[in-house]
Each structure stands twice: as C-alpha cells, then as structure tokens.
Motif scaffolding. Structure first.
Motif: not given
Length: 262
Positions: A74-84, A230-242
């Motif tokens: 909910a606070d934008g922290v990513p977690r890894q999910v492994v599928a079988a 565009s697919s990242a949640p708002a709290p995790t969207r980075p600045r547009r800098c390459s």
C-alpha cells in the motif's frame, strides 16, 4: 504472430526484494530507465519455432528469477512474487530488421506486476527464422547470471539449479545471520576506504546524520521514453531522467556484451 508457451517450475511464494534487487530497483527509479539486458543473435539454419519455444519453456521452468513479478504494498514498496506455473509468449515477427525488434523490446513499457522478466521473439524472413531477440529485466539477473543461463540452455542442463534461489536468498538476508554479514561487510569496506591516501575520505568536523550520504549525476538534457513507467505505482515512479548521456561522458556505467546479452 504470438505463440503461447506454458511452463512449470519448482518454487513459488512471496518475499522482500534481495539486497541486489533493491539496489537495481533504486537505480531504475532514480534514472527512469528499465536498464534491460539483451541482444540479437543469429539462429542456425533449420531452426524452427518449436525449437525456440522449447528453449523459452526450459528457461521459464528452470529459473525462478524468470518466473518472478512484483507486488507493491500500500505504501509503494515492491515485493517479489514467484509463480510455479504460467504462460508466456514467443513472438514471431516477419521482418528483415532484427535491430529494430530489439529496440522495440527495450522501449516498450513494462508492467512489473503482470509481465514476465524476459521478452523473446524470433525474426522470420522469407519463411526462414534468422535471428533470436531477447530482453531480460536487469532486476532479474546481471550479465554474469545471463552468461550462466545461456551456457545451460545451450547444453540443456537438467541437474537442479545450484546456489540460493530468490526466495531463499531474500529470506536469509532478512535473518539475523544475514544482518550480521551485512554489518561485517560494511565494517570491512570502511576499513578499506580508510586506508586510502588523503584527501579522501576526509574526517568530518561535524557530527551529521545520516552517517552515509548518496550523490548522483544529473543530465538535464536526457529523456526517458514516454510512458515507460506508466505501470509503476505513483509512489515508485521515478523522475524522467536517463543515465545514458551522463554515463557516456563520465563513465558512470560500462557496457559489456556476452552473446545475446549486453
């Protein structure tokens, strides 16, 4: 044309990102780049779509990292999910421009919650498969890991994967044993840094917090491709800098190539 490829592998579950994944994710967020690994390689004469689909199924079934997607708290922290189990796609493109296909794979937006970490396709020209194109998230593996993967898929290795898998690694790093090793590593590198000649590092005359600081190079002229985050949640969207322009000038990143990975 898109070919569905079903797969099934051992290991499934959810865990925090490993230390390495956290570092890569932070870099991706800072630079606004997916930082993909990948490339194009010629295919031997006579290669069929079924041959390549079999290789993709082998990769997805064997390596947990390629069956890993993200879930955001909910606070934008990513977690890894492994599928079988699951289904991925092999693209068959009728074109004579494999480089263009690779660039499209690199630039297409990624949904880290639903897309698999590898995109694979073949170029078909005048009815014959000519090139393999593959792109892998840097979040899933680095160049050395990709080199191991390429060797094993070429040899069709069937022995179990050795070493820690993602879920096991993340669990260990979150344990007290992992925390002890982290603290020990930090003390070691602090001792190494303090053996360097003056003027760096310089002892601060002031007690400041936090103890460790970060710096970054910023290129105001560089841009990220529109919508790549565009697919990242708002709290995790980075600045547009390459990072590409400053890296060329300052040597902040080095590029290497290993067969179809660069």
């Amino acid at each position: 044309m898109r070919i569905s490829v079903a797969f099934e592998g051992t290991g499934a579950g959810e865990a925090p990102l490993s230390w390495g994944q956290q570092d890569i994710w932070a870099s991706m967020a800072r630079f606004g780049e997916q930082l993909p690994l990948g490339g194009v390689t010629p295919l031997p004469s006579g290669t069929t779509v079924e041959d390549v689909a079999g290789e993709l199924r082998y990769l997805m079934s064997r390596y947990q990292v390629l069956r890993t997607r993200l879930r955001f708290t909910a606070d934008g922290v990513p977690r890894q999910v492994v599928a079988a189990t699951g289904t991925t796609v092999l693209e068959v493109a009728d074109t004579d421009d494999p480089a263009g296909m690779l660039e499209r794979y690199r630039r297409e937006p990624v949904d880290f919650t639903s897309d698999w970490p590898i995109r694979m396709g073949v170029v078909r020209h005048r009815g014959r498969l000519t090139h393999l194109c593959a792109v892998i998230w840097h979040l899933a593996m680095d160049r050395s890991g990709a080199a191991v993967m390429l060797r094993e898929v070429a040899a069709k290795v069937q022995d179990p994967v050795t070493g820690m898998q993602p879920l096991e690694q993340a669990g260990w790093q979150a344990s007290e044993a992992g925390a002890r090793q982290s603290r020990s590593a930090l003390r070691h590198w602090e001792r190494v840094l303090r053996t360097m000649p003056p003027p760096w590092p310089v002892a601060s005359r002031r007690r400041e917090s936090p103890r460790h600081w970060k710096g970054r190079l910023v290129s105001p002229r560089s841009r990220s491709p529109p919508g790549c985050w565009s697919s990242a949640p708002a709290p995790t969207r980075p600045r547009r800098c390459s990072p590409r322009s400053p890296s060329r000038c300052a040597g902040a990143r080095a590029s290497t190539r290993c067969r179809c990975c660069s």
